[in-house]
Design a protein around this motif. Structure first.
Motif, PDB file in Angstrom:
ATOM      1  N   ILE A  56       0.889  -1.162   0.000  1.00  8.34           N
ATOM      2  CA  ILE A  56       0.000   0.000   0.000  1.00  8.34           C
ATOM      3  C   ILE A  56       0.925   1.210   0.000  1.00  8.34           C
ATOM      4  CG2 ILE A  56      -1.948   1.133   1.136  1.00  8.34           C
ATOM      5  CD1 ILE A  56      -2.534  -1.790   0.347  1.00  8.34           C
ATOM      6  N   GLU A  57       0.765   2.096  -0.979  1.00  5.31           N
ATOM      7  CA  GLU A  57       1.798   3.112  -1.211  1.00  5.31           C
ATOM      8  C   GLU A  57       1.391   4.531  -0.866  1.00  5.31           C
ATOM      9  OE1 GLU A  57       4.872   2.495  -1.977  1.00  5.31           O
ATOM     10  OE2 GLU A  57       4.685   0.328  -2.330  1.00  5.31           O
ATOM     11  N   GLY A  58       0.106   4.807  -0.759  1.00  5.12           N
ATOM     12  CA  GLY A  58      -0.244   6.196  -0.471  1.00  5.12           C
ATOM     13  C   GLY A  58      -1.701   6.354  -0.124  1.00  5.12           C
ATOM     14  N   LEU A  59      -2.049   7.549   0.399  1.00  2.45           N
ATOM     15  CA  LEU A  59      -3.448   7.824   0.716  1.00  2.45           C
ATOM     16  C   LEU A  59      -3.701   9.309   0.607  1.00  2.45           C
ATOM     17  CD1 LEU A  59      -4.303   7.911   4.486  1.00  2.45           C
ATOM     18  CD2 LEU A  59      -1.956   7.980   3.709  1.00  2.45           C
ATOM     19  N   ASP A  60      -4.950   9.676   0.422  1.00  2.86           N
ATOM     20  CA  ASP A  60      -5.363  11.070   0.564  1.00  2.86           C
ATOM     21  C   ASP A  60      -6.859  11.099   0.875  1.00  2.86           C
ATOM     22  OD1 ASP A  60      -6.625  10.619  -1.846  1.00  2.86           O
ATOM     23  OD2 ASP A  60      -5.953  12.487  -2.764  1.00  2.86           O
ATOM     24  N   PHE A  61      -7.366  12.334   1.070  1.00  6.12           N
ATOM     25  CA  PHE A  61      -8.783  12.491   1.384  1.00  6.12           C
ATOM     26  C   PHE A  61      -9.456  13.178   0.217  1.00  6.12           C
ATOM     27  CE2 PHE A  61      -6.308  12.979   5.348  1.00  6.12           C
ATOM     28  CZ  PHE A  61      -6.679  11.795   5.958  1.00  6.12           C
ATOM     29  N   THR A  62     -10.628  12.692  -0.170  1.00  2.00           N
ATOM     30  CA  THR A  62     -11.353  13.346  -1.254  1.00  2.00           C
ATOM     31  C   THR A  62     -12.000  14.612  -0.714  1.00  2.00           C
ATOM     32  OG1 THR A  62     -13.436  12.253  -0.783  1.00  2.00           O
ATOM     33  CG2 THR A  62     -11.921  11.065  -2.224  1.00  2.00           C
ATOM     34  N   PRO A  63     -12.448  15.508  -1.600  1.00  2.00           N
ATOM     35  CA  PRO A  63     -13.067  16.757  -1.108  1.00  2.00           C
ATOM     36  C   PRO A  63     -14.243  16.497  -0.165  1.00  2.00           C
ATOM     37  CG  PRO A  63     -12.634  16.896  -3.467  1.00  2.00           C
ATOM     38  CD  PRO A  63     -12.307  15.497  -3.060  1.00  2.00           C
ATOM     39  N   ASP A  64     -14.975  15.379  -0.369  1.00  2.00           N
ATOM     40  CA  ASP A  64     -16.080  15.106   0.556  1.00  2.00           C
ATOM     41  C   ASP A  64     -15.656  14.152   1.670  1.00  2.00           C
ATOM     42  OD1 ASP A  64     -15.788  13.155  -1.281  1.00  2.00           O
ATOM     43  OD2 ASP A  64     -17.908  12.791  -1.627  1.00  2.00           O
ATOM     44  N   ASP A  65     -14.358  14.198   1.979  1.00  2.00           N
ATOM     45  CA  ASP A  65     -13.820  13.516   3.151  1.00  2.00           C
ATOM     46  C   ASP A  65     -13.927  11.994   3.105  1.00  2.00           C
ATOM     47  OD1 ASP A  65     -12.247  14.446   5.094  1.00  2.00           O
ATOM     48  OD2 ASP A  65     -13.791  14.556   6.643  1.00  2.00           O
ATOM     49  N   GLN A  66     -13.771  11.430   1.936  1.00  2.00           N
ATOM     50  CA  GLN A  66     -13.640   9.974   1.848  1.00  2.00           C
ATOM     51  C   GLN A  66     -12.152   9.650   1.783  1.00  2.00           C
ATOM     52  OE1 GLN A  66     -16.143   8.762  -1.473  1.00  2.00           O
ATOM     53  NE2 GLN A  66     -17.931   8.888  -0.156  1.00  2.00           N
ATOM     54  N   LEU A  67     -11.833   8.449   2.207  1.00  2.00           N
ATOM     55  CA  LEU A  67     -10.433   8.046   2.258  1.00  2.00           C
ATOM     56  C   LEU A  67     -10.092   7.254   1.000  1.00  2.00           C
ATOM     57  CD1 LEU A  67      -7.762   7.713   3.852  1.00  2.00           C
ATOM     58  CD2 LEU A  67      -8.766   5.653   4.843  1.00  2.00           C
ATOM     59  N   ARG A  68      -9.030   7.711   0.329  1.00  2.00           N
ATOM     60  CA  ARG A  68      -8.612   7.037  -0.900  1.00  2.00           C
ATOM     61  C   ARG A  68      -7.209   6.471  -0.653  1.00  2.00           C
ATOM     62  NH1 ARG A  68     -10.114  10.901  -5.481  1.00  2.00           N
ATOM     63  NH2 ARG A  68      -8.662  12.229  -4.377  1.00  2.00           N
ATOM     64  N   VAL A  69      -6.994   5.231  -0.978  1.00  2.00           N
ATOM     65  CA  VAL A  69      -5.670   4.608  -0.794  1.00  2.00           C
ATOM     66  C   VAL A  69      -5.249   3.960  -2.101  1.00  2.00           C
ATOM     67  CG1 VAL A  69      -5.776   4.183   1.682  1.00  2.00           C
ATOM     68  CG2 VAL A  69      -6.794   2.546   0.151  1.00  2.00           C
ATOM     69  N   TRP A  70      -3.956   3.830  -2.302  1.00  2.00           N
ATOM     70  CA  TRP A  70      -3.502   3.177  -3.525  1.00  2.00           C
ATOM     71  C   TRP A  70      -2.265   2.321  -3.273  1.00  2.00           C
ATOM     72  CZ3 TRP A  70      -4.078   8.544  -3.167  1.00  2.00           C
ATOM     73  CH2 TRP A  70      -2.916   9.284  -2.979  1.00  2.00           C
ATOM     74  N   GLY A  71      -2.064   1.396  -4.181  1.00  2.00           N
ATOM     75  CA  GLY A  71      -0.937   0.482  -4.037  1.00  2.00           C
ATOM     76  C   GLY A  71      -0.994  -0.568  -5.127  1.00  2.00           C
ATOM     77  N   PHE A  72      -0.378  -1.691  -4.858  1.00  2.00           N
ATOM     78  CA  PHE A  72      -0.256  -2.697  -5.907  1.00  2.00           C
ATOM     79  C   PHE A  72      -0.918  -4.010  -5.508  1.00  2.00           C
ATOM     80  CE2 PHE A  72       3.019   0.345  -6.691  1.00  2.00           C
ATOM     81  CZ  PHE A  72       3.047   0.457  -8.072  1.00  2.00           C
TER      82      PHE A  72
END
Lengths: 1091, 374
Positions: free
Chosen positions: A671-687
């Motif tokens: 799992i390589e990264g995360l951020d928050f969407t404008p409506d405060d949902q959690l987004r994560v990314w990886g392989f």
């Protein structure tokens, strides 16, 4: 008995069950079959507009629509009904569904149906049906009243009688106003293509065109194409598609319908597998076949697209095939044509895209219109996607561009992209092997343009790029750091460190109180072998000539031995600034940012193993809502496959980390990264293996998937709500892709992908529902009148199907057991920013230790001195043994163990001791031998059962115990033997059982009990016969034995949940009592009381 | 998972290998027999959906070889040992008899016909047919196998020399769509029953696998019109977690005027109506205290909403001694246990080719995208 009026009734609230039918209605609606209910959704808002129960005890399997007459034909099993759809005003208002004339039983399972294009005069609607025995039936809906729609009568007539051979699928299609063409797929791999005239007056003559062994396994899907235009395939004017158990999709040329072959009985002397002659003369030409899907393929459909496929025939549409399978994916197949040297057209099927649409297994329904496709899953969700959609294009940023951009041609062969990062959604800053810095702009048409920003010797052998929004930083071997802001598009040097840069990390700057807003991130640099990390705060200032220059402030952070920085974040807690570093070995370190520190700052605190022993890849933070000043929420991702949330608090000059949430994601482990969407949902990314995956952890859905070859390459990702842009190195080229639209949208996502095996409802301050399923996941749901059941978290830790779940009394702990001796304790934290419910887990050390199943357990809180909570956990194992453990502060101690007989134990129940102060505790166990046994936990290490009592003939599948006003107990048991046992346990250990032997038609698998008043209970039982029954039980405590128990069956209702495994009492929003029935789906019933 | 883990998970799987049965389902028939004495006076049997043939094996050993087969006793002994130890304190003497093994008694004029869709390895003395039991062409095949003098041109579909017992252990490959699976299983049951109606002698027995699911009470109600006693039985060797059970129908009594027909079979649309007199006696609400002290509560027909909808719940009977192996329990393997190979390897699934193709193309899980087949 039945005349007796009982005060309680069950009313159906709503359910979340497999979606077994989907059909578009006009341009704006989607109709679905969800168990017994027909549901209408508006496509634009994806919101429900209407719902109606069609059949009292049968799921809907297909829906035919005729929007021009507002009519819908619904069928399921052997039942069929006509429904009218009335729109009540504008798009946002309710849709009224009404059944016209009840429903009709055609006597056999209906596999397919089609509206007659020319119903007779008195017929409102006429439908041709194909049954599982290959009979063709005419079903007429006639209106007897003057007002069309009133007094509808339904009649059926067999046009062509069926055979004895059973089908697995059929498709019926009208060739003209009176002729039907039918494809029927059998269990043994044969397809029968036949036609019949369809006339209500005459006996029809059926004609068989082809009978052929089409597949090596059962045929699950067949589809006859409409008449094709000449240019579509250049040759065949009609094709048949089929799919099967054998994992192939096949395409047949059925243009020639003059061909007639003898009926099946005539040509078959032998029956069974392989009995039809492989080389028989009655098979149509096979155009193409291809293998796809991981498991069985249920359905094939044709997809037409307005696209020129043949220049000679500009009007012809292109044809492709969509297949839907057990693996919960849709695959799109392109039909490609080539012409051989001898002039013969050859066809092949090519997989153009795989869409994972549902969780777990099985797409049960699908529909394709000109524009759209919708699928219904066993997980109870509906996926909406375009009918035709190609994967977002992958483009290559050509190395030749580097040559064009260079002033003097360097050594072209060696010039490649080395390091790169997105500085905005369409611009990448990259370094090259020749030490140059270039900005690559990605155009929407897949091309790219290049702008060079000079060359540096220090970047030749080694370089790295890091970026935040609008700013990129480039560092090389010499330790010189360049800044490239998007707003100036100029390169300038901002910092220099000594030594080879090992890592460069950025964090949004902290805005000091009263400070000027600063848009340039702070940079943390680590160098090879150094024991400190170098932090630079940067501020832009305009010089006299109006050009931007940079003021910097430097600080050094002392690194603990072996602490290799992999992530960095600046945070502000209680008006103080801190830096938080994540390490390659899973640790986190906090530093207080004292101003004007000349000496390296020492870490305030370090905690190890936040992500096991794997790298902490990214850090973000959120403040708590006002009122929690001294703490923040720290979000992190790691290469252990999890994301975590720590509560970071500052108190008494100390920084402390408290884990409040950490769960495994459905991809990873990187799992390589995360951020928050404008409506405060959690987004994560990886392989995930060879794919780069972006996942929305709030909605629990994958947002984008790119096949990039895996984790071992340079890559950069710029998130966006539609999926974002991703670039990566492949061999020596730079590839990129940008997703501008989500691959699909989901309605009702978040259900289990397999059947639920256990449920528990918490009794704490906020009601939470935990379910555990055969898909090995545990899900936490909340229930509300408006949103129904919504999934808050999915806990993925178990490797086998869940056996049992229990909440602690206060709702702060959830316990779960499964096979392979897996046992987990989940600590629940409420009101965590972004994630709402925080969950972190501790495993029993014996988890995975053997292949024993922990069938049931009981956890009861032990009163302890000092901090932390302790629980006595008594577990029942599949090898007839029982163990009593103490769980305290994360450690497990075996207290006692013992053996039952040879039967598998099924559950453990606490038995409260009513006889004053007693140091020993009693428990009851149930087993597959139908007995309950009592045990005493008296402090000795050896457990032995004291008393055994027979209730059922074999397994006791569920049970509930309640204490009566005289201190005796009522034990209610559900038996595999179809019975319900009501046993009175007297205080001195005597047991008397009243058994209802034929309580259900099949195993009673679940029950739940509501106390109506003193010694008066509402018992709700459920069975795999899909019936839910309400019983009123009264105990006259003045009497003894079974004579004291009175029981009445009050109600017998159908549930759309198949394979019911468990049930729990639920509190509904208005305070009323509800019952939650779980199995293949979830079903909520309200208990109403008449006064 | 190691090879022996299935041995531990499933005692009957291991026992089947040790005792030479082709499948663990042999024990289901043996345990049904323990309760219902199915083979008493039986010489002519039809075994439907027979592959891989473990039920035919039981028939062969019991009827042809005259063996007294039973389950092995070591778990039994363990159970008795437990009880003995517990009772040791009391003076009461518990005697554990070792029964003597009686001599084999082969029966005379035994005729066993086994039918399946899949080819089946031959078994001595048993006629094996590969045929679809739902297909009308199977009836002359079966009649011919039962009675070599049978003339295929005869219009009769009833056997001249009927059989005593019809068995069916058939089940479809389940799809996971529950109501469809239940429907297909019920159609298999109807197919078996329709064949049975052609060959079963009055007073004969019919035993078939049934899925205890939605609407199973409709099937029970139909069976009880054709047979005097209908019981749903669950052998201990069938897992509690499985919907599988067996319907045991004894004393075949076709209603007056009933004619078996494969052209117009029972099941899809056609049902049998109870003859007005005998059947469907209404039960009264009552309480009954059993010998073991449990009080049974009969709800009575009035509250059962049964009769008016053609539904009836058959009595349930768990088969096999409670001390027998529990199909749900995990077992400790004896010291030095050697895992045996199955007696009969499983038949090739239809997707075998798919697995082979996938292997050629680089494994099942590496790359799901499969190309065109040549």
């Amino acid at each position: 008995m039945s005349a007796r009026q009982e005060p309680h009734r069950l009313h159906h609230e709503h359910h979340k069950v497999p979606v077994t039918a989907t059909t578009f209605y006009a341009d704006d609606l989607l109709l679905t079959g969800e168990g017994t209910h027909l549901v209408a959704y508006q496509l634009e808002s994806q919101s429900q507009r209407g719902s109606l129960e069609i059949f009292p005890s049968q799921a809907i399997h297909n829906i035919l629509v005729q929007p021009e007459s507002n009519k819908i034909v619904v069928y399921g099993g052997s039942l069929i009904a006509l429904v009218s759809l009335v729109r009540n005003g504008d798009a946002a208002s309710e849709i009224i569904l009404e059944i016209l004339g009840g429903y009709n039983d055609v006597g056999d399972w209906i596999f397919d149906a089609a509206f007659s294009p020319s119903p007779e005069q008195e017929e409102l609607i006429c439908v041709a049906l194909i049954t599982a025995h290959n009979a063709l039936i005419r079903c007429s809906f006639k209106s007897s009243g003057s007002d069309p729609g009133s007094d509808v009568s339904i009649s059926t007539k067999t046009v062509v009688a069926g055979s004895n051979c059973i089908l697995y699928c059929a498709h019926i299609s009208w060739l003209d106003n009176s002729l039907c063409l039918i494809a029927s797929g059998t269990a043994f791999g044969d397809i029968i293509l036949w036609s019949s005239h369809f006339d209500s007056n005459k006996t029809a003559l059926a004609k068989t065109h082809y009978i052929f062994p089409a597949h090596e396994g059962s045929v699950f899907g067949v589809q006859i194409s409409p008449l094709l235009e000449e240019g579509t395939l250049r040759g065949p004017s009609r094709v048949l598609a089929s799919c099967s158990d054998d994992r192939t999709v096949r395409l047949w040329d059925i243009s020639d319908l003059d061909c007639q072959c003898p009926s099946l009985t005539e040509i078959q002397r032998e029956t069974g597998f392989g009995s039809t002659d492989e080389n028989n003369a009655y098979a149509p030409p096979l155009l193409a076949r291809a293998m796809g899907h991981i498991s069985r393929i249920w359905t094939v459909r044709f997809v037409f697209e307005e696209k020129i496929v043949d220049d000679l025939y500009p009007a012809a549409k292109s044809l492709s095939i969509a297949s839907f399978g057990e693996d919960a994916t849709r695959i799109t197949w392109d039909i490609t044509k080539s012409t051989s040297a001898t002039g013969i057209n050859q066809y092949s099927l090519h997989q153009s895209r795989v869409y994972p649409l549902h969780s777990g297994k099985n797409i049960w329904s699908s529909t394709v219109s000109d524009k759209r496709c919708a699928t219904g899953g066993a997980d109870g969700s509906i996926a909406l996607l375009p009918a035709v959609d190609k994967s977002p294009g992958v483009s290559e940023i050509k190395n030749e561009l580097l040559l064009l951009a260079s002033e003097q041609a360097p050594n072209a062969a060696k010039e490649v992209y080395k390091s790169f990062a997105f500085v905005s959604n369409d611009t990448i800053i990259a370094t090259t092997a020749q030490g140059r810095i270039v900005a690559v702009t990605l155009n929407q048409d897949g091309t790219s343009t290049l702008e060079p920003f000079g060359g540096y010797d220090s970047l030749k052998s080694f370089s790295m790029v890091a970026s935040a929004s609008d700013v990129a930083f480039v560092a090389g071997i010499g330790g010189l750091v360049h800044i490239w802001p998007q707003w100036t598009r100029r390169c300038a040097s901002v910092a220099e460190v000594h030594g080879k840069v090992a890592g460069m990390f950025l964090s949004e700057p902290i805005i000091s109180n009263g400070g000027v807003e600063n848009k340039i991130p702070s940079v943390l640099l680590t160098t090879v072998g150094a024991s400190t990390a170098h932090l630079t705060d940067i501020r832009a200032v305009l010089d006299n000539s109006g050009l931007e220059s940079y003021e910097t402030a430097h600080r050094n952070l002392k690194l603990a031995p072996g602490f290799i920085v992999t992530s960095f974040l600046l945070v502000r807690i209680d008006h103080r600034d801190f830096a938080i570093l994540g390490s390659r070995s899973g640790s986190l370190a906090a530093y207080q940012m004292l101003t004007n520190a000349d000496v390296p700052i020492e870490p305030t605190s370090i905690i190890a193993h936040c992500h096991g022993k794997d790298a902490v890849t990214a850090l973000k933070w959120r403040s708590y809502p006002t009122g929690v000043e001294n703490s923040i929420c720290l979000f992190s991702t790691g290469r252990d496959g999890t994301y975590a949330v720590h509560k970071v608090s500052y108190q008494d000059s100390l920084v402390s980390f408290g884990l409040v949430h950490q769960i495994e994601l459905p991809f990873g482990p990187n799992i390589e990264g995360l951020d928050f969407t404008p409506d405060d949902q959690l987004r994560v990314w990886g392989f995930k293996s060879k794919n780069f995956v972006v996942h929305n952890a709030t909605t629990q859905q994958d947002v984008a998937t790119t096949q990039c070859g895996g984790v071992h390459r340079n890559w950069t990702y710029e998130p966006s709500s539609s999926g974002g842009a991703f670039a990566w190195n492949q061999a020596s080229t730079l590839m990129w892709t940008a997703q501008t639209r989500l691959p699909h949208r989901s309605i009702h996502a978040g259900g289990h992908g397999r059947e639920i095996k256990a449920v528990a409802v918490s009794t704490g301050t906020r009601q939470l529902i935990a379910t555990g399923a055969e898909d090995t996941d545990i899900k936490i749901f909340s229930h509300s009148a408006q949103r129904g059941l919504s999934c808050l978290q999915t806990l993925r830790k178990h490797n086998t199907g869940i056996q049992h779940l229990q909440w602690s009394e206060d709702g702060y702990y959830l316990f779960s057991s499964a096979g392979f001796e897996e046992f987990n304790v989940w600590k629940i934290t409420q009101h965590v920013p972004v994630v709402d419910i925080g969950v972190c887990e501790s495993s029993h050390p014996r988890s995975g230790g053997s292949d024993l199943r922990i069938m049931g357990f009981n956890a009861s809180q032990r009163v302890v001195d000092g901090p932390g909570d302790a629980f006595d956990v008594t577990m029942a194992y599949s090898d007839s043994s029982i163990k009593h453990w103490l769980y305290s502060n994360g450690t497990w101690t075996l207290q006692a163990s013992g053996d039952y007989l040879t039967a598998c134990l099924t559950q453990v129940l606490p038995l409260s001791s009513q006889s004053g102060i007693s140091t020993s505790k009693q428990i009851l166990t149930t087993a597959t031998d139908g007995h309950v046994a009592s045990w005493r936990l008296d402090g000795s290490e050896k457990l032995g059962w004291r008393q055994r009592h027979k209730i059922h003939q074999n397994a006791i599948l569920d049970e509930s115990i309640h204490y009566l006003s005289d201190g005796s107990a009522l034990l209610v048991t559900a038996g595999d033997d179809n019975g319900i046992g009501l046993s009175r346990l007297s205080a001195d250990g005597e047991i008397a059982t009243l058994l209802i032997p034929r309580a259900h038609a099949a195993a009673v698998t679940a029950l739940a009990v509501h106390k109506a008043s003193n010694d008066h209970y509402c018992v709700v039982s459920a069975s795999i016969d899909q019936r839910v029954k309400l019983w009123e039980v009264r105990v006259d405590v003045a009497r003894q034995g079974t004579e004291s128990i009175e029981v009445y069956k009050v109600q017998n209702v159908f549930t759309s949940v198949a394979d019911v495994s468990s049930m729990a009492v639920l509190q509904l929003n208005d305070g009323a009592t509800g019952f939650l029935v779980c199995g293949v789906g979830m079903d909520v019933w309200r208990l109403s009381t008449s006064s | 998972m190691g090879k022996s883990s299935k041995d531990k998970r499933d005692a009957y799987y291991r026992l089947a290998k040790e005792q030479g049965w082709r499948a663990r389902s042999a024990f289901k028939l043996l345990q049904l027999d323990e309760e219902f004495d199915l083979f008493e006076g039986v010489t002519r049997v039809v075994d439907l959906c027979a592959a891989p043939g473990s039920w035919s094996q039981v028939l062969s050993r019991v009827l042809i070889k005259g063996e007294r087969v039973g389950r092995a006793a070591y778990e039994d002994k363990r159970h008795k040992e437990f009880l003995r130890l517990r009772q040791a304190a009391s003076a009461e003497q518990v005697s554990i008899d070792e029964p003597e093994t009686p001599a084999n008694q082969p029966r005379k004029d035994v005729k066993i016909v086994a039918i399946d869709l899949q080819p089946m390895s031959p078994l001595e003395g048993i006629t094996c047919l590969k045929a679809d039991i739902t297909h009308p062409s199977t009836i002359p095949l079966l009649l011919n196998a039962l009675d070599p003098d049978f003339v295929p041109t005869s219009t009769s579909v009833e056997a001249a020399q009927p059989v005593d017992l019809v068995l069916s252990d058939g089940a479809p490959d389940v799809t996971g769509l529950h109501d469809l699976d239940i429907y297909i299983q019920s159609q298999l049951l109807w197919a078996a029953l329709n064949l049975a109606l052609c060959v079963l002698k009055p007073g004969g027995k019919f035993v078939a696998k049934i899925f205890r699911g939605k609407d199973v009470d409709l099937l029970y109600a139909q069976m009880t019109i054709l047979f005097e006693h209908v019981t749903v039985a669950k052998p201990r060797s069938s897992r509690a977690s499985s919907v599988e059970a067996f319907i045991v129908c004894t004393n075949f009594q076709p209603p007056k005027g009933f004619k078996a027909s494969l052209e117009n079979p029972l099941g899809a649309g056609r049902t049998v109506k109870p003859s007005s007199e005998a059947k469907g006696e209404r039960t009264q609400a009552c309480r009954r205290t059993r010998a073991d002290g449990i009080t049974e509560l009969e709800l009575g027909s009035d509250t059962e909403d049964e009769d008016q909808h053609g539904r009836w719940i058959a009595p349930f009977l768990a088969c096999g001694d409670l001390s027998a192996f529990d199909a749900d329990a995990s077992h400790k393997l004896p010291e030095g246990h050697v895992s045996l190979d199955p007696v009969q390897p499983p038949t090739a699934p239809p997707y075998k080719r798919a697995l082979e193709e996938r292997k050629k193309m680089g494994g099942a899980y590496g790359k799901t995208k499969l190309g065109e087949m040549k």
